[in-house]
Design an enzyme around this catalytic site. Structure first.
Site, PDB file in Angstrom:
ATOM      1  N   GLY A 193      -2.850   3.979  -3.434  1.00 37.00           N
ATOM      2  CA  GLY A 193      -2.719   2.704  -4.140  1.00 37.00           C
ATOM      3  C   GLY A 193      -2.667   2.866  -5.640  1.00 37.00           C
TER       4      GLY A 193
ATOM      5  CB  SER B 113       1.400   0.465  -3.625  1.00 35.83           C
ATOM      6  OG  SER B 113       0.308   1.125  -4.235  1.00 35.83           O
TER       7      SER B 113
ATOM      8  CG  HIS C 286      -0.279   0.421   2.498  1.00 32.94           C
ATOM      9  ND1 HIS C 286      -0.214   1.743   2.912  1.00 32.94           N
ATOM     10  CD2 HIS C 286       0.336  -0.300   3.458  1.00 32.94           C
ATOM     11  CE1 HIS C 286       0.417   1.808   4.079  1.00 32.94           C
ATOM     12  NE2 HIS C 286       0.762   0.578   4.426  1.00 32.94           N
ATOM     13  CB  CYS C 287       1.404   4.228  -1.522  1.00 30.19           C
ATOM     14  SG  CYS C 287       0.430   4.069  -3.032  1.00 30.19           S
ATOM     15  CG  ASN C 288      -2.485   8.899   0.674  1.00 29.35           C
ATOM     16  OD1 ASN C 288      -3.199   8.493   1.580  1.00 29.35           O
ATOM     17  ND2 ASN C 288      -2.610  10.111   0.167  1.00 29.35           N
TER      18      ASN C 288
END
Length: 200
Positions: free
Chosen positions: A143, A147, A139-141
């Site tokens: 997606g 990521s 994940h990131c913020n």
């Protein structure tokens, strides 16, 4: 570092036109889409399994250990580790009681950030998780960019996919669009892995 402009431009064109091509076949525009912006502001889903055992996600579930366990997650790759807005300050100790293994990457979603320095380590982490029958939550913020770049690098390094094949594989499951700096770094990786030996 070298890369193939033709390959990079093909990938850019595919990513930026994937949604418009889908919309042209439908009269109704899904929420978040428009004829002028070819990629939704956020993907339709919070998370999607983009390859067997690999989920790309936004940060909504990043701290929810119960939910992660419910969907079978054994490993987490946080591509937005940090304390700033849009980052998530999780760690190995945070997930220890849930039995979830963790890898943190302090990446900024800007074209000047060198994501490539994390490609090999993240690919190894994901590969080892899958080899043990695990399920990886990357994940990131939102997606979309950080990521997605890590998962694309994994598919290229560990699954023998070229850049375009990896992009098509992920994009068929989730609306992703890595920033242009990350796309260039992936194009360099592709050149190193698959194109350099044909250049002479």
């Amino acid at each position: 570092m070298e890369y193939n402009d033709h390959t990079l431009n093909r990938v850019r064109h595919y990513l930026k036109n994937a949604d418009i091509q889908a919309l042209d076949r439908n009269d109704d525009l899904p929420e978040g889409y428009s004829r002028f912006f070819t990629v939704p502001i956020t993907p339709k889903d919070s998370y999607n399994e983009v390859y067997p055992g690999i989920i790309i996600a936004n940060g909504d579930y990043a701290r929810n250990k119960e939910e992660l366990k419910r969907i079978g997650i054994t490993h987490v790759v946080n591509c937005a580790k940090g304390l700033k807005y849009g980052q998530f300050d999780t760690s190995p100790s945070y997930f220890k009681d849930a039995g979830i293994r963790f890898l943190g990457i302090q990446a900024n979603d800007v074209i000047t950030f060198d994501m490539s320095k994390h490609f090999e380590k993240a690919a190894n982490f994901i590969d080892e998780a899958l080899a043990k029958g695990g399920k990886v939550f990357v994940h990131c913020n939102k997606g979309i960019s950080r990521s997605a770049s890590i998962v694309l690098a994994f598919l290229m390094i560990k699954r023998g996919m070229n850049f375009m094949t990896a992009v098509r594989t992920v994009r068929s499951k989730r609306e992703v669009l890595p920033n242009d700096g990350f796309l260039k770094q992936l194009a360099i990786l592709n050149y190193t892995l698959y194109e350099a030996h044909n250049a002479y």
